[in-house]
Design an enzyme around this catalytic site. Sequence first.
Site, PDB file in Angstrom:
ATOM      1  N   ASP A 100      38.400  -5.419 -71.220  1.00 37.21           N
ATOM      2  CA  ASP A 100      37.082  -5.712 -71.794  1.00 37.21           C
ATOM      3  C   ASP A 100      36.269  -4.425 -71.716  1.00 37.21           C
ATOM      4  O   ASP A 100      36.648  -3.478 -71.018  1.00 37.21           O
ATOM      5  CB  ASP A 100      36.398  -6.832 -70.986  1.00 37.21           C
ATOM      6  CG  ASP A 100      35.017  -7.179 -71.524  1.00 37.21           C
ATOM      7  OD1 ASP A 100      34.820  -7.119 -72.752  1.00 37.21           O
ATOM      8  OD2 ASP A 100      34.122  -7.500 -70.720  1.00 37.21           O
ATOM      9  N   SER A 101      35.120  -4.416 -72.374  1.00 37.31           N
ATOM     10  CA  SER A 101      34.232  -3.252 -72.282  1.00 37.31           C
ATOM     11  C   SER A 101      33.667  -3.117 -70.864  1.00 37.31           C
ATOM     12  O   SER A 101      33.161  -2.061 -70.511  1.00 37.31           O
ATOM     13  CB  SER A 101      33.084  -3.419 -73.265  1.00 37.31           C
ATOM     14  OG  SER A 101      32.316  -4.546 -72.873  1.00 37.31           O
ATOM     15  N   TYR A 112      30.082  -2.090 -75.706  1.00 36.77           N
ATOM     16  CA  TYR A 112      30.745  -1.773 -76.976  1.00 36.77           C
ATOM     17  C   TYR A 112      29.988  -2.392 -78.154  1.00 36.77           C
ATOM     18  O   TYR A 112      30.086  -1.909 -79.269  1.00 36.77           O
ATOM     19  CB  TYR A 112      32.161  -2.365 -77.001  1.00 36.77           C
ATOM     20  CG  TYR A 112      33.229  -1.620 -76.244  1.00 36.77           C
ATOM     21  CD1 TYR A 112      32.928  -0.571 -75.371  1.00 36.77           C
ATOM     22  CD2 TYR A 112      34.568  -1.963 -76.404  1.00 36.77           C
ATOM     23  CE1 TYR A 112      33.936   0.089 -74.677  1.00 36.77           C
ATOM     24  CE2 TYR A 112      35.570  -1.301 -75.728  1.00 36.77           C
ATOM     25  CZ  TYR A 112      35.255  -0.287 -74.863  1.00 36.77           C
ATOM     26  OH  TYR A 112      36.270   0.358 -74.190  1.00 36.77           O
ATOM     27  N   GLY A 113      29.295  -3.469 -77.869  1.00 40.14           N
ATOM     28  CA  GLY A 113      28.784  -4.338 -78.925  1.00 40.14           C
ATOM     29  C   GLY A 113      27.772  -3.738 -79.878  1.00 40.14           C
ATOM     30  O   GLY A 113      27.458  -4.332 -80.907  1.00 40.14           O
ATOM     31  N   CYS A 123      37.709  -9.664 -74.862  1.00 41.61           N
ATOM     32  CA  CYS A 123      36.477  -9.124 -75.446  1.00 41.61           C
ATOM     33  C   CYS A 123      36.418  -9.551 -76.907  1.00 41.61           C
ATOM     34  O   CYS A 123      37.328  -9.262 -77.690  1.00 41.61           O
ATOM     35  CB  CYS A 123      36.494  -7.598 -75.342  1.00 41.61           C
ATOM     36  SG  CYS A 123      35.063  -6.814 -76.078  1.00 41.61           S
ATOM     37  N   ASN A 124      35.338 -10.240 -77.257  1.00 45.50           N
ATOM     38  CA  ASN A 124      35.170 -10.672 -78.648  1.00 45.50           C
ATOM     39  C   ASN A 124      34.926  -9.482 -79.570  1.00 45.50           C
ATOM     40  O   ASN A 124      35.392  -9.467 -80.706  1.00 45.50           O
ATOM     41  CB  ASN A 124      33.970 -11.610 -78.761  1.00 45.50           C
ATOM     42  CG  ASN A 124      34.245 -12.978 -78.171  1.00 45.50           C
ATOM     43  OD1 ASN A 124      34.519 -13.920 -78.897  1.00 45.50           O
ATOM     44  ND2 ASN A 124      34.185 -13.101 -76.864  1.00 45.50           N
ATOM     45  N   THR A 125      34.171  -8.507 -79.081  1.00 44.69           N
ATOM     46  CA  THR A 125      33.826  -7.350 -79.914  1.00 44.69           C
ATOM     47  C   THR A 125      35.096  -6.637 -80.352  1.00 44.69           C
ATOM     48  O   THR A 125      35.294  -6.339 -81.538  1.00 44.69           O
ATOM     49  CB  THR A 125      32.906  -6.406 -79.111  1.00 44.69           C
ATOM     50  OG1 THR A 125      31.788  -7.157 -78.641  1.00 44.69           O
ATOM     51  CG2 THR A 125      32.425  -5.255 -79.957  1.00 44.69           C
ATOM     52  N   GLU A 178      25.553  -6.427 -67.017  1.00 43.22           N
ATOM     53  CA  GLU A 178      26.232  -5.275 -66.383  1.00 43.22           C
ATOM     54  C   GLU A 178      25.340  -4.621 -65.319  1.00 43.22           C
ATOM     55  O   GLU A 178      25.829  -4.011 -64.385  1.00 43.22           O
ATOM     56  CB  GLU A 178      26.631  -4.233 -67.440  1.00 43.22           C
ATOM     57  CG  GLU A 178      27.750  -4.677 -68.363  1.00 43.22           C
ATOM     58  CD  GLU A 178      29.164  -4.562 -67.748  1.00 43.22           C
ATOM     59  OE1 GLU A 178      29.377  -3.670 -66.915  1.00 43.22           O
ATOM     60  OE2 GLU A 178      30.023  -5.378 -68.124  1.00 43.22           O
ATOM     61  N   CYS A 200      31.092 -14.001 -76.660  1.00 45.27           N
ATOM     62  CA  CYS A 200      31.116 -12.757 -75.883  1.00 45.27           C
ATOM     63  C   CYS A 200      31.491 -13.162 -74.459  1.00 45.27           C
ATOM     64  O   CYS A 200      30.870 -14.072 -73.898  1.00 45.27           O
ATOM     65  CB  CYS A 200      29.746 -12.087 -75.901  1.00 45.27           C
ATOM     66  SG  CYS A 200      29.626 -10.687 -74.766  1.00 45.27           S
ATOM     67  N   THR A 201      32.500 -12.510 -73.909  1.00 51.90           N
ATOM     68  CA  THR A 201      32.996 -12.969 -72.606  1.00 51.90           C
ATOM     69  C   THR A 201      31.965 -12.779 -71.482  1.00 51.90           C
ATOM     70  O   THR A 201      32.006 -13.498 -70.485  1.00 51.90           O
ATOM     71  CB  THR A 201      34.315 -12.250 -72.243  1.00 51.90           C
ATOM     72  OG1 THR A 201      34.151 -10.846 -72.423  1.00 51.90           O
ATOM     73  CG2 THR A 201      35.443 -12.749 -73.119  1.00 51.90           C
ATOM     74  N   HIS A 202      31.055 -11.838 -71.672  1.00 51.05           N
ATOM     75  CA  HIS A 202      29.996 -11.674 -70.664  1.00 51.05           C
ATOM     76  C   HIS A 202      29.124 -12.923 -70.551  1.00 51.05           C
ATOM     77  O   HIS A 202      28.596 -13.230 -69.489  1.00 51.05           O
ATOM     78  CB  HIS A 202      29.088 -10.500 -71.018  1.00 51.05           C
ATOM     79  CG  HIS A 202      29.650  -9.153 -70.681  1.00 51.05           C
ATOM     80  ND1 HIS A 202      30.692  -8.594 -71.371  1.00 51.05           N
ATOM     81  CD2 HIS A 202      29.308  -8.265 -69.726  1.00 51.05           C
ATOM     82  CE1 HIS A 202      30.967  -7.411 -70.860  1.00 51.05           C
ATOM     83  NE2 HIS A 202      30.140  -7.181 -69.855  1.00 51.05           N
TER      84      HIS A 202
HETATM   85  N1  DGL Z   1      32.543  -8.854 -73.338  1.00 52.63           N
HETATM   86  C1  DGL Z   1      32.357  -8.196 -74.612  1.00 52.63           C
HETATM   87  C2  DGL Z   1      32.554  -9.204 -75.736  1.00 52.63           C
HETATM   88  O1  DGL Z   1      33.157 -10.239 -75.512  1.00 52.63           O
HETATM   89  C3  DGL Z   1      31.031  -7.473 -74.567  1.00 52.63           C
HETATM   90  C4  DGL Z   1      30.938  -6.384 -75.520  1.00 52.63           C
HETATM   91  C5  DGL Z   1      29.956  -5.292 -75.173  1.00 52.63           C
HETATM   92  O2  DGL Z   1      30.310  -4.434 -74.379  1.00 52.63           O
HETATM   93  O3  DGL Z   1      28.884  -5.249 -75.778  1.00 52.63           O
HETATM   94  O4  DGL Z   1      32.151  -8.993 -76.854  1.00 52.63           O
END
Ligand code: DGL
Length: 275
Positions: free
Chosen positions: A10-11, A42-43, A73-75, A156, A189-191
């Site tokens: 993930d990011s 990353y988003g 990570c969805n992104t 984060e 988004c996994t966060h």
């Molecule tokens: N956990 C990432 C997702 O699922 C977050 C992406 C990010 O870093 O913005 O999209």
Amino acid sequence: MDPRPIGVFDSGLGGLTCVTHLLRVMPKERVVYFGDTARTPYGSKGVDTIRHFSREIVAFLVEHDCKAIMIACNTVSSIALDDLRQQFPKLPIVGIIEPVVAELAAKYQTEQQVKAAVIGTKVTIESGIYPRLFQEALPGFKLASQACPLFVPLIEEGLKDHAMMDLAIHYYLDDFLAEGEITDLILGCTHYHLIQERLRRIYPKLNIFSPANAQVEALRQVLTEQGLLAGEVSEVEPAGENLFYASDLSGSYRKMIADIVQDQSAKIKFKNLSL
Ligand code: DGL
């Protein structure tokens, strides 16, 4: 039977929520996790940058002899999945978006009153992948969507339980949910899994879906089909250790990683891919 680890990335820290679920469902498996904490989020970054970072991470996980990759990570899944599959054609790679859409589209086939929405990063929402996949699976089905770019940096920073998180939630979602009369919300988004309880408290009538369960089930199917599941774990042959890498490893990250995976003795290492 294949004892090699599964690579998960993930990011940042959000993908750890998928790891806890993976290990709960498949306790014999071993995981090498990479959280790109130095380059998160990353988003809001460009597509080429995210694809480049993702290739570096998968190459690093391949060096660890991973038998399959789960993109937590969805992104990354929204704009880099096809590219990664082209770059690593022999490696099974499971994204996070298709499995949850397939699961919910089947459920919504018989539910008429649903008004569903997805929330995610700018990149995920602008990619349009969630509404597009729903359209393909369930023609005519409309999925509302909303980017919430402040959520990831707050999480984060370790501020998920702070009043600022509530302000951000109200800012992005109050009008959006009310105007769309939204009944079902997908956490794209996994966060966001880490603020699920807050969302439930603020919007108690909302049905909230996290894609991790469907993704882990899709991974389990792939491993089963390809004969890649880990063997039996016994006292003589216990499962190997899980390994957690982060590209920036401050004390607070160490603590958050151990907290999220609920293992205070988790093996956590630093690895900066851009050095
Ligand atoms: N956990 C990432 C997702 O699922 C977050 C992406 C990010 O870093 O913005 O999209």
